[in-house]
Write an enzyme that holds these catalytic residues in place. Structure first.
Site, PDB file in Angstrom:
ATOM      1  N   SER A 103       0.859  -1.171   0.008  1.00 22.88           N
ATOM      2  CA  SER A 103      -0.059   0.223  -0.092  1.00 22.88           C
ATOM      3  C   SER A 103       0.795   1.127   0.128  1.00 22.88           C
ATOM      4  O   SER A 103       1.979   1.329  -0.567  1.00 22.88           O
ATOM      5  CB  SER A 103      -1.138  -0.122   1.411  1.00 22.88           C
ATOM      6  OG  SER A 103      -1.854   0.907   1.098  1.00 22.88           O
ATOM      7  N   HIS A 142      -4.131  -5.517  -2.106  1.00 22.11           N
ATOM      8  CA  HIS A 142      -5.095  -5.213  -1.187  1.00 22.11           C
ATOM      9  C   HIS A 142      -6.263  -6.246  -1.442  1.00 22.11           C
ATOM     10  O   HIS A 142      -7.167  -6.117  -0.543  1.00 22.11           O
ATOM     11  CB  HIS A 142      -5.958  -3.723  -1.345  1.00 22.11           C
ATOM     12  CG  HIS A 142      -5.091  -2.698  -1.013  1.00 22.11           C
ATOM     13  ND1 HIS A 142      -3.987  -2.217  -1.515  1.00 22.11           N
ATOM     14  CD2 HIS A 142      -5.207  -1.924   0.055  1.00 22.11           C
ATOM     15  CE1 HIS A 142      -3.347  -1.317  -1.206  1.00 22.11           C
ATOM     16  NE2 HIS A 142      -4.070  -0.985   0.051  1.00 22.11           N
ATOM     17  N   GLU A 149      -0.445  -3.005  -8.291  1.00 20.81           N
ATOM     18  CA  GLU A 149      -1.790  -3.274  -7.904  1.00 20.81           C
ATOM     19  C   GLU A 149      -2.378  -1.654  -7.599  1.00 20.81           C
ATOM     20  O   GLU A 149      -1.850  -0.692  -7.299  1.00 20.81           O
ATOM     21  CB  GLU A 149      -1.595  -4.018  -6.363  1.00 20.81           C
ATOM     22  CG  GLU A 149      -0.766  -3.218  -5.205  1.00 20.81           C
ATOM     23  CD  GLU A 149      -1.917  -2.754  -4.447  1.00 20.81           C
ATOM     24  OE1 GLU A 149      -3.024  -2.756  -4.471  1.00 20.81           O
ATOM     25  OE2 GLU A 149      -1.283  -2.270  -3.219  1.00 20.81           O
TER      26      GLU A 149
END
Length: 338
Positions: free
Chosen positions: A110, A308, A241
């Site tokens: 993240s 995620h 991502e």
């Protein structure tokens, strides 16, 4: 030359929050994760920033940077794992002194991936994109997540193999905790563009595309220099991502990366499963992938175990990798070549 840390038994884990800290009502998650790590033979040291959160960050930027810098320079700390990601890690970069850092693993994803990529691009130190601390609080980890420890224990010159997961978690269900934290219910199937059997080779770089894109045009995102001076012209395999971007925002970001030279000498791109990829009008994520393939003519792998939508592989920024896709299953072999 890539410099690889090596994780040893009984290592000391430093926990700091260079992005978001943990609000008081969730402190038990961190404490549980720390206890699990200690049960597995690690020693855990938590910084002050872990326990505070206000205005979308754990503390003001200089405090976050100072704590991170101190842990990186502390010989007693072997591995750094933030509790999780967040929103505003980019604020700390200007206050870090990378020149003082010796190889030490930092693991996370993240917003943490922005720090990971910046470190590897600017120091040649390998960094680990994978699970965060709070997701290690379970009685055990699934087979994919659990590979973080064998991967980080790989010796320089050796290699490590990871396989795509059997199942993934479609959505979070905090009301029904499981012994391994995640609810793995959906069958994993990697996809390929232009075909379903693919093989790519190169040095790995990547992270959460929402945040690493903000390195473009800064001193911390000079991919061209890294490719020329550190990996000596070797091709790059990018892994991305998408946490929150719509399809048009994802498309704009990929075009910007191309114009900035990030895809020069690229051998392939991997995209993790995403909880979003929200279409705009009738422009879908499959359209994004087709457009990107037509422009770059390099193979794409999608729906990989990254990001995620857990579980996720542990991918090492800077490592040389061979990635194979066949019949919906993936094999990632990482070589810790300098």
């Amino acid at each position: 030359m890539i410099r690889y840390p090596v994780l040893k038994e009984g290592a000391t884990i430093g926990v700091t929050a260079p992005s978001s800290g943990v609000p008081k009502d969730l402190h038990d998650l961190v404490k549980a994760a720390c206890e699990r790590m200690e049960e597995r033979g690690f020693r855990v040291v938590c910084g002050e920033t872990v326990w505070t959160q206000e205005k979308a960050k754990s503390s003001e930027a200089k405090k976050r940077a100072t704590e991170l810098q101190a842990m990186m320079e502390d010989d007693a700390i072997d591995l750094m794992i933030p509790p999780w990601g967040g929103q505003l890690l980019i604020e700390v970069l200007q206050f870090l002194d990378f020149e003082q850092w010796e190889p030490k693993w930092i693991l996370g994803y993240s917003d943490t991936s922005l720090l990971l990529l910046a470190i590897t691009l600017n120091t040649g130190i390998a960094t680990a994109h994978g699970t965060n601390l709070v997701d290690l609080r379970g009685e055990y980890s699934d087979d994919t997540t659990a590979m973080w420890q064998p991967v980080l224990s790989t010796k320089i010159g050796d290699s490590i193999v990871q396989h795509s997961s059997k199942k993934y978690q479609k959505e979070w269900d905090f009301e029904r905790p499981t012994p391994c934290v995640f609810h793995l219910t959906e069958k994993t199937k990697w996809q390929g563009v232009p075909k379903q059997t693919l093989s790519i080779n190169g040095r790995l770089l990547g992270g959460c595309i929402d945040v690493i894109r903000h390195l473009i045009g800064t001193p911390y995102g000079d991919v061209t220099r890294f490719q020329a001076d550190v990996i000596k012209g070797a091709p790059i395999i990018w892994f991305f991502e998408n946490c929150e971007l719509t399809t048009t925002d994802l498309r704009r970001t990929l075009v910007q990366m191309k114009l900035a030279g990030w895809f020069d000498h690229c051998s392939g791109i991997m995209f993790g499963r995403s909880p979003t990829n929200t279409p705009v009008e009738d422009y879908t994520v499959d359209d994004v992938f087709r457009d990107l393939y037509e422009e770059l003519k390099v193979p794409l792998m999608t729906d990989i175990d990254c990001g995620h939508v857990p579980p996720q592989l542990t991918l090492i920024n800077g490592a040389y990798a061979e990635v194979k896709l066949n019949d919906g299953k993936g094999i990632v072999t990482q070589f810790f070549k300098e």
